[in-house]
Design an enzyme around this catalytic site. Structure first.
Site, mmCIF file in Angstrom:
data_model
loop_
_atom_site.group_PDB
_atom_site.id
_atom_site.type_symbol
_atom_site.label_atom_id
_atom_site.label_comp_id
_atom_site.label_asym_id
_atom_site.label_seq_id
_atom_site.Cartn_x
_atom_site.Cartn_y
_atom_site.Cartn_z
ATOM 1 N N GLU A 182 13.646 23.025 5.474
ATOM 2 C CA GLU A 182 15.075 23.186 5.213
ATOM 3 C C GLU A 182 15.889 23.113 6.508
ATOM 4 O OE1 GLU A 182 15.555 25.726 1.173
ATOM 5 O OE2 GLU A 182 14.625 26.818 2.827
ATOM 6 N N GLU A 222 7.871 26.250 -2.342
ATOM 7 C CA GLU A 222 8.321 27.510 -2.925
ATOM 8 C C GLU A 222 7.892 27.689 -4.376
ATOM 9 O OE1 GLU A 222 10.927 26.939 0.634
ATOM 10 O OE2 GLU A 222 10.058 25.648 -0.905
#
Length: 789
Positions: A642, A662
């Protein structure tokens, strides 16, 4: 009246209480207690406490167990284990073989909701006999833990089960966790103080009213053989405040809240008129559900008034209306009483006026005991027993769950009656109620809407404050600063609802103080600028280029809150410094750029937060006008990917590996990963990455389009330096305004409209020094001297 064969009825109830055993190895588990209650309910239906229950158990086609407290709290599992299939555990021991076995969701409304739902199912022919049961053994658990005794309550039972899940949706959110508004006493205290203030009561008046409310409850508990705490209290003793009666969470003391240290169980047996006749169940045992309602309120912070629950009010009124009676015609009540506010709200909803009636048949949760989600099963059982003694009377059970947000109500009588009751329209009315705006980054002057002060072992620890911004009226949650004892003392010394304060936001949470001066004394304003050294990063300037190296190689450069805050400060300094034009971010060592969130730190139970600027101080940062280059070496997983996606350029070496894993850990890539990958590559390819959580090697990443260059192993930083040098050859003003214009036009779906729209950046462009320097240098055939001004 003529009754259909499928008319639902209650035919049996049972309750159990068990004192803490001297020999704890002989203590009952929750399953043991639930089984005993179930057997008592069947014997009650047969009107013979010595009867063989096997013939009745064989008729049970649905068995539901109410979720225990230990099974309802994800971060505090059962200390001594539990059954993997509670309803089948109960069924096996009573020799029942139900077609459906249900382990309910959590919520104190659950027992009454189960009666409502299964009466409908019985009436519709979807079941013939339903057993509802539940239990808690918290008193034994606490005693065993204190004594260092290990118990084994694990059971493994085969068979299907319908698991209702935790049922905590709408009860808690990120802001509540961040500001420590998680414990029920803290949550309800916030509402209680709001109500006290709205009633215009002083603390002394408030406690006098509580004493008058709860003294009769304790008297009922004192004579109830199923109560865990058989002791009557005077109104004066309940209302006593002082050194010997410390607060739990202001304004609550231990005397006025539910007590969970119980070993209690209850069960209810439902069937139809036709089935009861066939089994020869005495009609004197039959109790009918005449009216019922269920509704779930908005989450607390979304309600306009913290001191009320529209869902509670409407469920009481709808159940009574559906039963075709008035509250004046109801003689037997058991109202959920975990905290005083719930009883008062129920009183107001019932509109009893000056009529003096007992609102409890058990003695209430602070005195009878609070067996978690199953309390109202005891309420139902007690109301049924009372109605059998007064067969022409009506009774009401009001059940409350969550943060005054789950409500179920039933109206009962031995008088025949039944009808389907539709709650859908009241649920729609609850859903459509007005909601205040919430400010998750409050900054400035505000008004205290309500508050509580959490105490532990009699000592004031922290304040939890709900406030409204003075200008916008938006609601926020905040705490006092840990060193702000002056505010803490003032909150306890006087009524602070309606008082003006100041609030400041940070990633760790919002902080309230009495004045700007007090706030600045506690939290000095940060000075923006680069430091000589950092704890978690190595920072170096090379001309107009800033290099940031995440320096936590022992954890693959994973980040915890302090590292995120440090990086946020570094990027603050970068974007504020006119002499810095390009930034490079990389990871120490050759194994990892960043493995994302430091999971070991998170698992340690220490507070976790991310600064408002986002993970790595970058992923949520707005208004960026300078380029950032990611030099990716090794893993860039989770938050590490990210960070890379948030950069303007990604240069990866051939060993680099990207992933947003995730979904494999029950999480989501909420730090910008979901949004950015779907905007940077084709959607179908983005969906593959997001939903699979798979690893992407550097070459594939370049083919997909989110990596600009792939270089030999170990060469990403050198390549990033070369790229940064190239950018420094260009006008920093033009680069800055290019990024600004891109952000300004990002909301346009149509490219032509975006190009045609007037951009504010053009005014800045024509007043920049670089705007004039570029053409002049070109005309003079020399290298431009960019200033960036």
């Amino acid at each position: 009246m003529s009754l259909g064969e499928n008319t639902p009825i209650i035919i049996g109830v049972g309750q159990v209480v068990e004192a803490v055993k001297e020999n704890l190895s002989e203590a009952s588990s929750p399953i043991d207690l639930a089984v005993r209650a179930a057997q008592l309910a069947m014997r009650d239906a047969l009107d013979n406490q010595e009867a063989d229950t096997q013939p009745l158990a064989a008729e049970i086609d649905v068995l539901a167990t109410v979720r225990t407290t230990a099974d309802s709290i994800p971060f505090m599992p059962a200390f001594f284990g539990t059954s993997n299939n509670p309803p089948r555990s109960v069924a096996q021991r009573i020799n029942a073989a139900p077609h459906r076995a249900i382990h309910t969701a959590s919520g104190g409304n659950t027992p009454q909701k189960l009666v409502n739902e299964w009466c409908e199912a019985l009436a519709d022919g979807e079941a013939s006999m339903v057993l509802l049961t539940g239990a808690e053994a918290v008193a034994t658990t606490k005693a065993a833990l204190k004594a260092g005794v290990t118990l084994d309550w694990n059971e493994t039972i085969e068979g299907s089960v319908e698991d209702g899940g935790l049922g905590i949706k709408g009860m808690i959110g990120v802001e509540e966790i961040k500001h420590q508004l998680m414990n029920p006493t803290t949550q309800y205290a916030l509402c209680e103080n709001a109500r006290r203030a709205q009633q215009g009561q002083s603390l002394a008046d408030y406690y006098e009213q509580i004493g008058q409310l709860f003294a009769p409850f304790s008297q009922v508990a004192a004579s109830n053989p199923y109560a865990m705490f058989q002791q009557a209290y005077s109104a004066e003793s309940i209302a006593t405040l002082g050194a010997d009666v410390p607060f739990l969470d202001y304004p609550y003391t231990k005397a006025v809240v539910a007590k969970d240290g119980v070993n209690q169980a209850a069960a209810v047996l439902l069937t139809t008129v036709g089935k009861a006749k066939a089994l020869g169940i005495d009609e004197a045992k039959w109790v009918y559900l005449h009216g019922y309602a269920d509704a779930e309120d908005l989450p607390l912070m979304e309600r306009e008034n913290l001191a009320r629950s529209k869902a509670l009010e409407l469920t009481y009124q709808r159940a009574i209306a559906c039963a075709k009676v008035t509250s004046q015609e109801i003689d037997v009540f058991d109202v959920y009483s975990c905290f005083p506010i719930v009883v008062w709200l129920a009183q107001e909803a019932l509109q009893l006026g000056d009529r003096k009636v007992s609102l409890t048949q058990t003695g209430g949760l602070p005195f009878f005991g609070g067996p978690g989600n199953n309390y109202s099963m005891h309420g139902i059982a007690s109301v049924v027993e009372a109605l059998r003694k007064a067969p022409h009377a009506y009774g009401l059970v009001g059940a409350n769950g969550g943060m005054i947000n789950k409500h179920s109500v039933g109206v009962y009588s031995c008088q025949p009656g039944w009808q389907h009751c539709d709650s859908s329209f009241i649920q729609a009315e609850v859903r459509d109620q007005d909601s205040p705006a919430n400010d998750f980054m409050p900054q400035g002057h505000a008004i205290i809407e309500s508050y509580t002060v959490a105490h532990r072992r009699g000592e004031a620890k922290r304040a939890v404050i709900a406030g409204r911004m003075k200008n916008s009226g938006a609601r926020f949650l905040a705490n006092n600063h840990k060193d702000d004892t002056a505010l803490l003392n003032q909150l306890l010394a006087e009524d602070m609802v309606g008082v003006e304060v100041v609030v400041e936001t940070s990633g760790a949470g919002n902080t309230v103080a009495l004045s700007v001066e007090a706030l600045r004394a506690l939290i000095p304003k940060k000075k923006i600028g680069l430091q000589k050294s950092y704890e978690f990063c190595v920072v170096e300037t090379r001309g107009h280029v800033l290099e940031i190296t995440i320096n936590r190689p022992d954890v693959y450069n994973a980040l915890h809150p302090m590292a995120n805050e440090e990086m946020s400060d570094i990027f603050d300094a970068y974007f504020a410094d006119e002499n810095l034009w390009v930034a490079i971010i990389t990871g120490a060592g050759d194994k990892s750029f960043s493995a994302g969130n430091d999971l070991k730190y998170s698992a340690s139970g220490q507070p976790f937060w991310v600064p408002h600027s986002g993970f790595g101080g970058l992923t949520s940062r707005q208004g960026r006008t300078k380029p950032v280059i990611a030099a990716v070496n090794g893993f860039a997983h989770g938050g590490g990917m990210e960070i890379a996606l948030a950069c303007d350029i990604i240069i990866a070496d051939e060993t680099a590996e990207f992933a947003l894993p995730e979904v494999k850990r029950g999480l989501i890539a909420a730090g910008g990963g979901i949004v950015r990958i779907a905007r940077q590559i084709p959607l179908k390819q983005a969906m593959d990455i997001l939903l699979s959580g798979r690893n992407i090697e550097a070459g594939e990443a370049q083919q997909l389009g989110f990596v600009n260059q792939v270089v030999p192993a170990g060469g990403s930083l050198a390549a990033a330096r070369d790229y940064a040098a190239m950018l420094c050859e260009n006008s920093p003003s033009s680069i800055r305004l290019t990024l600004e214009l891109l952000a300004e036009k990002s909301s346009f779906a149509d490219a032509a409209q975006a190009a045609a729209a007037s951009g504010k950046v053009f005014d800045q462009l024509i007043t920049s020094e670089d705007f004039y320097e570029g053409p002049q240098a070109f005309a003079q055939k020399r290298k431009p001297k960019w200033s960036g001004r």
